[in-house]
Scaffold this motif. Sequence first.
Motif, PDB file in Angstrom:
ATOM      1  N   MET A 272      -7.089  -4.615  21.601  1.00 11.84           N
ATOM      2  CA  MET A 272      -7.177  -3.151  21.672  1.00 11.84           C
ATOM      3  C   MET A 272      -7.908  -2.729  22.935  1.00 11.84           C
ATOM      4  O   MET A 272      -8.796  -3.326  23.385  1.00 11.84           O
ATOM      5  CB  MET A 272      -7.916  -2.601  20.451  1.00 11.84           C
ATOM      6  CG  MET A 272      -7.152  -2.833  19.177  1.00 11.84           C
ATOM      7  SD  MET A 272      -8.048  -2.345  17.686  1.00 11.84           S
ATOM      8  CE  MET A 272      -8.202  -0.608  17.882  1.00 11.84           C
TER       9      MET A 272
ATOM     10  N   TRP B  83      -4.766  -5.134  17.377  1.00 16.93           N
ATOM     11  CA  TRP B  83      -3.744  -4.446  16.584  1.00 16.93           C
ATOM     12  C   TRP B  83      -2.853  -5.529  16.004  1.00 16.93           C
ATOM     13  O   TRP B  83      -2.477  -6.458  16.722  1.00 16.93           O
ATOM     14  CB  TRP B  83      -2.891  -3.522  17.459  1.00 16.93           C
ATOM     15  CG  TRP B  83      -3.589  -2.288  17.912  1.00 16.93           C
ATOM     16  CD1 TRP B  83      -3.987  -1.997  19.174  1.00 16.93           C
ATOM     17  CD2 TRP B  83      -3.958  -1.166  17.105  1.00 16.93           C
ATOM     18  NE1 TRP B  83      -4.594  -0.768  19.208  1.00 16.93           N
ATOM     19  CE2 TRP B  83      -4.589  -0.239  17.951  1.00 16.93           C
ATOM     20  CE3 TRP B  83      -3.831  -0.864  15.748  1.00 16.93           C
ATOM     21  CZ2 TRP B  83      -5.097   0.973  17.494  1.00 16.93           C
ATOM     22  CZ3 TRP B  83      -4.332   0.344  15.291  1.00 16.93           C
ATOM     23  CH2 TRP B  83      -4.950   1.245  16.158  1.00 16.93           C
TER      24      TRP B  83
ATOM     25  N   ASN C  65      -5.629  -3.214  12.114  1.00 18.64           N
ATOM     26  CA  ASN C  65      -6.324  -3.939  13.157  1.00 18.64           C
ATOM     27  C   ASN C  65      -7.258  -4.942  12.515  1.00 18.64           C
ATOM     28  O   ASN C  65      -7.559  -4.851  11.332  1.00 18.64           O
ATOM     29  CB  ASN C  65      -7.020  -3.011  14.160  1.00 18.64           C
ATOM     30  CG  ASN C  65      -7.981  -2.047  13.525  1.00 18.64           C
ATOM     31  OD1 ASN C  65      -8.998  -2.460  12.989  1.00 18.64           O
ATOM     32  ND2 ASN C  65      -7.683  -0.768  13.581  1.00 18.64           N
TER      33      ASN C  65
ATOM     34  N   ASP D 234       0.184  -0.106  10.186  1.00 18.45           N
ATOM     35  CA  ASP D 234      -0.802   0.087  11.236  1.00 18.45           C
ATOM     36  C   ASP D 234      -2.113  -0.557  10.796  1.00 18.45           C
ATOM     37  O   ASP D 234      -2.798  -0.038   9.925  1.00 18.45           O
ATOM     38  CB  ASP D 234      -0.995   1.580  11.488  1.00 18.45           C
ATOM     39  CG  ASP D 234      -1.882   1.877  12.676  1.00 18.45           C
ATOM     40  OD1 ASP D 234      -2.113   0.972  13.496  1.00 18.45           O
ATOM     41  OD2 ASP D 234      -2.340   3.029  12.784  1.00 18.45           O
TER      42      ASP D 234
END
Length: 146
Positions: free
Chosen positions: A146, A70, A121, A119
């Motif tokens: 994660m 993340w 990743n 948000d």
Amino acid sequence: EYLVLLNENQGVCRAGIRKEDLCLPDPPVYYTEDDKNWILCAPTTSEFLSAALAYEAAFHFVYSPEEFYWITGAELDFIKLNLTKLPFELKNWVGGMGVLLFQNEADNMVAVMDCGDGDSNMLYGGATEASYDKLRKVLEGIGEPM
């Protein structure tokens, strides 16, 4: 109504060219999760294929941390400032995310899945230990596993 170029391995989504665009030299590519609503994911087939193949390659590097991270909006900004963005990307991909690709050697890559609202990743890797180490030095301390 679409020529399907990609059917995601779990059947979650498909990407294709509209039938009426097949006569264009490098037609746009659209994405769907339900075969009813198609949205633009790449302005040309060339860009789509480059981005989709590079994104898939990021999952198969010999040298990688083997996990996703993340990352915050500030960390994504850091990546944008310190690595070279590849000239192709996917828009409106699975769940509406964008896929951005970066590198600092020809045989390494960072794939950032930008889901919006800060948000995101990432996964990354390299084909050689040297290129992986060069990338890892830039990314040291970035992201939460994660």
